[in-house]
Design a protein around this motif. Sequence first.
Motif, PDB file in Angstrom:
ATOM      1  N   LYS A   1       0.842  -1.385  -0.091  1.00 48.93           N
ATOM      2  CA  LYS A   1       0.072   0.027   0.336  1.00 48.93           C
ATOM      3  C   LYS A   1       0.797   1.152   0.013  1.00 48.93           C
ATOM      4  N   GLN A   2       1.918   1.314   0.671  1.00 51.54           N
ATOM      5  CA  GLN A   2       2.866   2.621   0.907  1.00 51.54           C
ATOM      6  C   GLN A   2       3.056   2.910  -0.468  1.00 51.54           C
ATOM      7  N   TYR A   3       3.424   1.943  -1.378  1.00 51.17           N
ATOM      8  CA  TYR A   3       3.936   2.286  -2.695  1.00 51.17           C
ATOM      9  C   TYR A   3       2.961   2.994  -3.847  1.00 51.17           C
ATOM     10  N   SER A   4       1.809   2.569  -3.434  1.00 60.32           N
ATOM     11  CA  SER A   4       0.885   3.018  -4.442  1.00 60.32           C
ATOM     12  C   SER A   4       0.850   4.366  -4.879  1.00 60.32           C
ATOM     13  N   ILE A   5       1.137   5.506  -3.992  1.00 62.16           N
ATOM     14  CA  ILE A   5       1.138   6.903  -4.585  1.00 62.16           C
ATOM     15  C   ILE A   5       2.507   7.098  -5.389  1.00 62.16           C
ATOM     16  N   PRO A   6       3.561   6.710  -4.702  1.00 59.83           N
ATOM     17  CA  PRO A   6       4.726   6.727  -5.659  1.00 59.83           C
ATOM     18  C   PRO A   6       4.770   6.220  -7.088  1.00 59.83           C
ATOM     19  N   TRP A   7       4.027   5.171  -7.099  1.00 59.19           N
ATOM     20  CA  TRP A   7       3.907   4.237  -8.290  1.00 59.19           C
ATOM     21  C   TRP A   7       3.132   5.178  -9.145  1.00 59.19           C
ATOM     22  N   LEU A   8       1.905   5.574  -8.801  1.00 55.52           N
ATOM     23  CA  LEU A   8       0.714   6.396  -9.647  1.00 55.52           C
ATOM     24  C   LEU A   8       1.733   7.675 -10.122  1.00 55.52           C
ATOM     25  N   ASP A   9       2.414   8.296  -9.262  1.00 57.04           N
ATOM     26  CA  ASP A   9       3.401   9.662  -9.631  1.00 57.04           C
ATOM     27  C   ASP A   9       4.265   9.149 -10.934  1.00 57.04           C
ATOM     28  N   LEU A  10       4.853   8.106 -10.729  1.00 58.63           N
ATOM     29  CA  LEU A  10       5.969   7.759 -11.852  1.00 58.63           C
ATOM     30  C   LEU A  10       5.113   7.177 -13.185  1.00 58.63           C
ATOM     31  N   ILE A  11       3.917   6.709 -12.727  1.00 57.08           N
ATOM     32  CA  ILE A  11       3.164   6.444 -14.113  1.00 57.08           C
ATOM     33  C   ILE A  11       2.867   7.671 -14.807  1.00 57.08           C
ATOM     34  N   ASN A  12       2.156   8.645 -14.137  1.00 55.53           N
ATOM     35  CA  ASN A  12       2.004  10.008 -14.667  1.00 55.53           C
ATOM     36  C   ASN A  12       3.118  10.548 -15.278  1.00 55.53           C
ATOM     37  N   LYS A  13       4.376  10.627 -14.616  1.00 55.36           N
ATOM     38  CA  LYS A  13       5.450  11.319 -15.179  1.00 55.36           C
ATOM     39  C   LYS A  13       5.831  10.547 -16.426  1.00 55.36           C
ATOM     40  N   ASN A  14       5.931   9.238 -16.662  1.00 56.60           N
ATOM     41  CA  ASN A  14       6.288   8.549 -17.888  1.00 56.60           C
ATOM     42  C   ASN A  14       5.252   8.472 -18.714  1.00 56.60           C
ATOM     43  N   ILE A  15       4.028   8.880 -18.518  1.00 60.38           N
ATOM     44  CA  ILE A  15       2.988   8.998 -19.614  1.00 60.38           C
ATOM     45  C   ILE A  15       3.298  10.363 -20.315  1.00 60.38           C
ATOM     46  N   GLU A  16       3.473  11.310 -19.340  1.00 65.69           N
ATOM     47  CA  GLU A  16       3.843  12.813 -19.708  1.00 65.69           C
ATOM     48  C   GLU A  16       5.031  12.847 -20.938  1.00 65.69           C
ATOM     49  N   GLU A  17       6.219  11.906 -20.435  1.00 67.14           N
ATOM     50  CA  GLU A  17       7.183  11.838 -21.294  1.00 67.14           C
ATOM     51  C   GLU A  17       6.688  11.032 -22.729  1.00 67.14           C
ATOM     52  N   ILE A  18       5.938  10.135 -22.656  1.00 63.49           N
ATOM     53  CA  ILE A  18       5.673   9.378 -23.713  1.00 63.49           C
ATOM     54  C   ILE A  18       4.980  10.433 -24.712  1.00 63.49           C
ATOM     55  N   CYS A  19       3.989  11.026 -24.166  1.00 67.07           N
ATOM     56  CA  CYS A  19       3.279  12.034 -25.131  1.00 67.07           C
ATOM     57  C   CYS A  19       3.936  13.214 -25.498  1.00 67.07           C
ATOM     58  N   ALA A  20       5.076  13.317 -24.909  1.00 69.96           N
ATOM     59  CA  ALA A  20       6.082  14.547 -25.465  1.00 69.96           C
ATOM     60  C   ALA A  20       7.090  13.796 -26.512  1.00 69.96           C
ATOM     61  N   GLY A  21       7.007  12.499 -26.500  1.00 68.31           N
ATOM     62  CA  GLY A  21       7.950  11.891 -27.513  1.00 68.31           C
ATOM     63  C   GLY A  21       9.220  11.931 -27.109  1.00 68.31           C
ATOM     64  N   SER A  22       9.505  11.856 -25.814  1.00 65.58           N
ATOM     65  CA  SER A  22      10.893  11.729 -25.279  1.00 65.58           C
ATOM     66  C   SER A  22      11.197  10.243 -24.270  1.00 65.58           C
ATOM     67  N   SER A  23      10.513   9.352 -24.987  1.00 67.39           N
ATOM     68  CA  SER A  23      10.353   8.051 -24.302  1.00 67.39           C
ATOM     69  C   SER A  23      10.397   7.048 -25.428  1.00 67.39           C
ATOM     70  N   ASP A  24      11.182   5.809 -24.996  1.00 69.04           N
ATOM     71  CA  ASP A  24      11.201   4.823 -25.840  1.00 69.04           C
ATOM     72  C   ASP A  24       9.997   3.546 -25.516  1.00 69.04           C
ATOM     73  N   ILE A  25       9.478   3.978 -24.638  1.00 67.03           N
ATOM     74  CA  ILE A  25       8.164   2.956 -24.191  1.00 67.03           C
ATOM     75  C   ILE A  25       7.024   3.053 -25.306  1.00 67.03           C
ATOM     76  N   ASN A  26       6.589   2.011 -25.563  1.00 67.73           N
ATOM     77  CA  ASN A  26       5.611   1.899 -26.568  1.00 67.73           C
ATOM     78  C   ASN A  26       4.246   2.837 -26.248  1.00 67.73           C
ATOM     79  N   PRO A  27       4.135   3.880 -27.165  1.00 64.68           N
ATOM     80  CA  PRO A  27       2.994   4.827 -27.161  1.00 64.68           C
ATOM     81  C   PRO A  27       1.759   4.475 -26.600  1.00 64.68           C
ATOM     82  N   TYR A  28       1.764   3.143 -26.913  1.00 67.57           N
ATOM     83  CA  TYR A  28       0.237   2.647 -26.266  1.00 67.57           C
ATOM     84  C   TYR A  28      -0.108   2.538 -24.981  1.00 67.57           C
ATOM     85  N   ALA A  29       1.245   2.682 -24.257  1.00 67.44           N
ATOM     86  CA  ALA A  29       1.318   3.036 -22.753  1.00 67.44           C
ATOM     87  C   ALA A  29       0.484   4.156 -22.108  1.00 67.44           C
TER      88      ALA A  29
END
Length: 295
Positions: free
Chosen positions: A191-219
Motif C-alpha cells: 500500500k505505501q508504494y501506491s502513490i509513488p507508483w502512480l506518480d511515476l506512471i503519470n511522469k512517464n505518460i507525460e514523457e511518452i506524450c512529449a515523444g521523449s520516451s522509448d516506451i511503446n506509445p500505447y502505454a
Amino acid sequence: MDLFLFALLVISLLVLFILFGPGPKERKLIEPHEPFPVHWKNILSENVSFYYHLSAEEKKQFEYKVQEFLSNVRITGIQTGIDDTDRLLVASSAIIPIFRFPNWQYTTIYEVLLYPAAFNEKFETEGKERSILGMVGTGYMEGKMILSKPALLTGFKNETDKMNTAIHEFVHLIDKADGTVDGIPQVLLQKQYSIPWLDLINKNIEEICAGSSDINPYAATNKQEFFAVVCEYFFERPDLLEMKHPQLYRFLQEIFQQQGASKPPRKKHKIERNDPCPCGSGKKFKHCCGSVHYS
C-alpha cells in the motif's frame, strides 16, 4: 405442496445459486501428478528465454506451475490448429509474472481462445478494424482470454522488441485480481508504494506524450495499459529497462519480486545432441532428456 409451487421453489433456488453460489474464485484447482513430459522441457528451453535462464531447481518449479495451469485452463483454437508449443507458450505467459509467488493460482480464468489473426471488438477475424491482438474477457466472456496466435508466437520469437501480447494480457488479469483494472496491482504492490507508483506512471505518460520516451506509445492510453506495457518491457528487455528507466525497473522488481531475468536476450538455437541438457543435469542432451530422440 403442489407441483407448480415445487417447480417455482426449484427455479428460485437455481437462480439464487447462479447469482450467489460459488464462482470461479472458489473453484478447487486440479493439481498435476504426472511427470513433466521431456519434450515439453525441450520446447520451453528452445522458446522461453525466462525458463532457459533459471536454475535447475527453479526450472522444476516453473514446470510445475505450467503443468498446474494447463491442468485447469483449456487452450482452444478458433479456426486454427494448436499444438504443445502453443499451449506451453500460453502457460509460460501466465507463469512468468507470478513466478516468485508460489501460492498464486489463476482461479478466475478457465479458457484461453487462440484466434488465427488479429480481431475486432466483435471478435471477427475478417474485415476492417481488426487491430486487437489480445483481450481479457468480460460480461458473457468472463473467465476467458482471447489471444491472436501469431502475436503469441511472435512475442516469444522476438526477444528484443519489448513486446509480448500474452504476458500483457495476463498482467491485466493480475491487475484485475483486486477487483479493479487500474494499473495498481494491490495484490502485489504494498500500500505505501501506491502513490509513488502512480506518480511515476503519470511522469512517464507525460514523457511518452512529449515523444521523449522509448516506451511503446500505447502505454499512454491509460494507467492500466501503461502497467501492462511496461511489464512487457520488464520481462522482455530488463537490461534495457534498467538502463533507460531505472525507477520503473526498481518498482517492477518490487512488484514482481524478481530481477526480470535480468540477462540480455540469448540467441536461440535448436538444442543439438552434444549440447548440455537444458534440465540442468550436467549431462549431454543425447544422454539425458534427448535420449528419446537419439537412442
